[in-house]
Scaffold this motif. Structure first.
Motif, short mmCIF file in Angstrom:
data_model
loop_
_atom_site.label_atom_id
_atom_site.label_comp_id
_atom_site.label_asym_id
_atom_site.label_seq_id
_atom_site.Cartn_x
_atom_site.Cartn_y
_atom_site.Cartn_z
N VAL A 201 0.84 -1.20 0.00
CA VAL A 201 0.00 0.00 0.00
C VAL A 201 0.87 1.26 0.00
CG1 VAL A 201 -1.85 1.25 1.18
CG2 VAL A 201 -1.76 -1.25 1.28
N ALA A 202 0.47 2.21 -0.81
CA ALA A 202 1.06 3.55 -0.80
C ALA A 202 -0.09 4.56 -0.79
CB ALA A 202 1.96 3.75 -2.01
N GLY A 203 0.22 5.78 -0.44
CA GLY A 203 -0.80 6.82 -0.46
C GLY A 203 -1.63 6.83 0.81
N GLY A 204 -2.84 7.37 0.68
CA GLY A 204 -3.69 7.54 1.85
C GLY A 204 -3.35 8.82 2.57
N ASP A 205 -4.20 9.18 3.51
CA ASP A 205 -3.99 10.44 4.22
C ASP A 205 -3.73 10.24 5.71
OD1 ASP A 205 -6.46 9.57 4.93
OD2 ASP A 205 -7.55 11.38 4.32
N ILE A 206 -3.21 9.04 6.08
CA ILE A 206 -2.85 8.79 7.48
C ILE A 206 -1.43 9.33 7.70
CG2 ILE A 206 -2.53 7.05 9.28
CD1 ILE A 206 -4.44 5.25 7.74
N ALA A 207 -1.30 10.24 8.62
CA ALA A 207 0.00 10.88 8.86
C ALA A 207 0.95 9.93 9.57
CB ALA A 207 -0.20 12.14 9.70
N PRO A 208 2.23 9.96 9.23
CA PRO A 208 3.20 9.12 9.94
C PRO A 208 3.37 9.60 11.38
CG PRO A 208 4.32 10.61 8.44
CD PRO A 208 2.86 10.76 8.15
N ALA A 209 3.71 8.68 12.25
CA ALA A 209 3.92 9.00 13.67
C ALA A 209 5.42 9.07 13.96
CB ALA A 209 3.26 7.95 14.55
N ASP A 210 5.78 9.88 14.94
CA ASP A 210 7.18 9.96 15.35
C ASP A 210 7.68 8.62 15.89
OD1 ASP A 210 7.23 12.64 14.65
OD2 ASP A 210 6.67 13.31 16.67
N ASP A 211 6.80 7.92 16.59
CA ASP A 211 7.13 6.60 17.15
C ASP A 211 6.59 5.54 16.19
OD1 ASP A 211 7.57 4.32 18.56
OD2 ASP A 211 6.42 4.91 20.34
N LEU A 212 7.49 4.76 15.62
CA LEU A 212 7.07 3.75 14.64
C LEU A 212 6.04 2.79 15.22
CD1 LEU A 212 7.42 2.61 11.78
CD2 LEU A 212 9.30 1.19 12.67
N ALA A 213 6.14 2.51 16.51
CA ALA A 213 5.20 1.58 17.14
C ALA A 213 3.78 2.13 17.14
CB ALA A 213 5.64 1.27 18.57
N GLN A 214 3.62 3.44 16.92
CA GLN A 214 2.30 4.07 16.89
C GLN A 214 1.89 4.48 15.48
OE1 GLN A 214 0.57 4.08 19.71
NE2 GLN A 214 2.35 3.19 20.75
N ASP A 215 2.67 4.06 14.49
CA ASP A 215 2.41 4.47 13.10
C ASP A 215 1.27 3.63 12.51
OD1 ASP A 215 2.52 5.23 10.42
OD2 ASP A 215 4.69 5.49 10.48
N ASN A 216 0.14 4.26 12.22
CA ASN A 216 -1.04 3.55 11.74
C ASN A 216 -1.19 3.55 10.23
OD1 ASN A 216 -2.09 2.71 14.25
ND2 ASN A 216 -2.92 4.76 14.63
N ARG A 217 -0.18 4.01 9.52
CA ARG A 217 -0.27 3.96 8.06
C ARG A 217 -0.43 2.52 7.57
NH1 ARG A 217 4.98 6.85 6.09
NH2 ARG A 217 5.72 5.79 7.99
N ARG A 254 -2.08 -4.97 7.52
CA ARG A 254 -0.84 -4.83 8.28
C ARG A 254 -0.46 -3.35 8.24
NH1 ARG A 254 1.81 -8.13 11.76
NH2 ARG A 254 1.67 -9.88 10.27
N ARG A 255 -0.37 -2.74 9.43
CA ARG A 255 -0.01 -1.33 9.51
C ARG A 255 1.51 -1.16 9.59
NH1 ARG A 255 -4.54 1.84 10.33
NH2 ARG A 255 -6.41 0.74 11.06
N ALA A 256 1.96 0.06 9.39
CA ALA A 256 3.40 0.34 9.43
C ALA A 256 4.00 0.01 10.79
CB ALA A 256 3.65 1.81 9.09
N SER A 257 3.20 0.08 11.84
CA SER A 257 3.67 -0.26 13.18
C SER A 257 3.90 -1.75 13.36
CB SER A 257 2.64 0.20 14.22
OG SER A 257 1.41 -0.51 14.05
N GLY A 258 3.40 -2.54 12.42
CA GLY A 258 3.47 -3.99 12.54
C GLY A 258 2.18 -4.60 13.03
N ALA A 259 1.25 -3.77 13.52
CA ALA A 259 -0.03 -4.30 14.02
C ALA A 259 -0.81 -4.95 12.89
CB ALA A 259 -0.85 -3.17 14.65
N LEU A 260 -1.42 -6.08 13.21
CA LEU A 260 -2.22 -6.83 12.24
C LEU A 260 -3.68 -6.78 12.66
CD1 LEU A 260 -2.47 -8.81 9.82
CD2 LEU A 260 -2.14 -10.68 11.46
N GLN A 261 -4.53 -6.35 11.75
CA GLN A 261 -5.97 -6.34 12.00
C GLN A 261 -6.65 -7.22 10.97
OE1 GLN A 261 -6.20 -1.78 12.52
NE2 GLN A 261 -8.07 -2.55 13.54
N LEU A 262 -7.54 -8.09 11.46
CA LEU A 262 -8.33 -8.95 10.60
C LEU A 262 -9.75 -8.39 10.53
CD1 LEU A 262 -7.13 -12.44 11.87
CD2 LEU A 262 -6.23 -11.07 9.99
N GLY A 263 -10.45 -8.72 9.49
CA GLY A 263 -11.81 -8.22 9.34
C GLY A 263 -12.46 -8.79 8.10
#
Length: 343
Positions: A201-217, A254-263
């Motif tokens: 995935v590229a694009g979208g309007d989710i802003a990057p976070a200073d802390d990668l662990a909180q990055d929801n891109r 899969r978000r940039a933080s590494g978090a995995l969400q299923l749905g």
């Protein structure tokens, strides 16, 4: 009734119990319903995130032939115990097969350890009257026939009861056939929907976070290729209703933080509704996408060659590019002779 007749009557009860308990599992494997088949959202779950049971299910589901043959062995064992003349062979096949199932359940932490052990014991009990004969056969000694008395001495009753094994088999096949016809749409192919696949995935309007662990891109997404009941728990999502649409499938993010969400996702012409559950953790609570739904997103989607675009009502579009190596597990073709590819 003599003690011998009572013993064989109890043996009949054990045989019927063994048949009734194993046949649903056999038919589920024959129809590829128990373990299913890996789909694109499964590819976003890393090996380290797999549970032992999930690893076994993926292993069995990856090869339809293995799953089918496992079900065939159970099916043959269950059918053979219906008739007393073939019960010894059914008991032997069933005991060996279920001993392996029990071992897999124990070593891969599958919850049904005690039920599988009980079923193995039932098939061993079916085999017991013939065990001395089997031992003598393998020792190369003469084996005499097992003389079993007729438990039902009335000829009129016997004329009716002798058809019970056939009726039990026909009923189980009918029930299994109905379950397969209604419960496994698209189980043998992966046509899916047009968006089905794994994407970067590229694009979208989710802003990057200073802390990668909180990055929801968004980093990677996967649209499942199985519709309807094959999507598992879609219709049992907590806190969410099934949207109207032409296709319902599993979804993974899969978000940039590494978090995995299923749905889940629902297609309705050029609209796609995505329902996301809580991020996967190691507590096992949301190991499968059951809910509750934490976020519902709606996009207009369009294809741009092999890529896709997800356009929200307001904001920048997400650009989805097919993954180059993420689908290797599903795309790797069969060959008789090839260079080793062990990764």
């Amino acid at each position: 009734m003599t003690a011998k007749q009572i013993g064989w009557a109890l043996h009949w009860v054990v045989r019927m119990a063994a048949f009734a308990m194993l046949m649903p599992y056999a038919l589920a494997k024959l129809g590829l319903m128990q373990m299913g088949r890996p789909d694109f959202p499964d590819l976003l779950i890393t090996l380290g995130e797999k549970s032992p049971m999930g690893l076994l299910w993926t292993f069995m589901g990856f090869s339809p032939v293995v799953q089918f043959l496992a079900g065939l062995a159970e099916f043959v064992a269950a059918v053979l115990v219906l008739w007393r003349r073939t019960a010894w062979l059914g008991g032997l096949i069933g005991f060996v097969d279920l001993a392996v199932v029990w071992l897999l359940n124990m070593t891969f932490d599958v919850p049904v350890k005690i039920p599988s052990a009980f079923q193995a014991l039932l098939y061993l009990l079916v085999l017991v009257p013939w065990l001395p004969r089997v031992f003598r056969f393998f020792a190369g000694r003469a084996t005499e026939a097992v003389e079993a008395p007729r438990v039902i001495t009335s000829e009129k009753i016997h004329r009716v009861t002798r058809f019970f094994p056939v009726l039990a088999l026909v009923a189980s096949l009918g029930a299994g056939g109905y379950a397969m016809a209604t419960g496994i749409p698209r189980a043998l192919d992966r046509e899916g929907s047009e968006p089905s696949g794994l994407y970067s995935v590229a694009g979208g309007d989710i802003a990057p976070a200073d802390d990668l662990a909180q990055d929801n891109r968004w980093s990677e997404v996967a649209f499942g290729s199985y519709d309807g009941a094959q999507a598992g728990n879609f219709y049992r999502v907590e806190g969410g209703e099934t949207p109207e649409g032409d296709f319902h499938g599993l979804f993974a993010l899969r978000r940039a933080s590494g978090a995995l969400q299923l749905g889940f996702y629902t297609l309705n012409h050029d609209r796609v509704i995505i329902q996301l559950t809580a991020p996967v953790t190691d507590d096992g609570v949301n190991a499968a996408p059951r809910g509750p739904v934490e976020e519902t997103l709606e996009f207009t989607w369009r294809a741009d060659g092999d890529a896709l675009e997800l356009v929200p009502a307001d904001g920048d579009a997400f650009v989805l590019t097919p993954s180059e190596i993420g689908t290797t597990l599903l795309d790797r073709p069969f060959s008789w002779v090839s260079q080793p590819f062990n990764r």
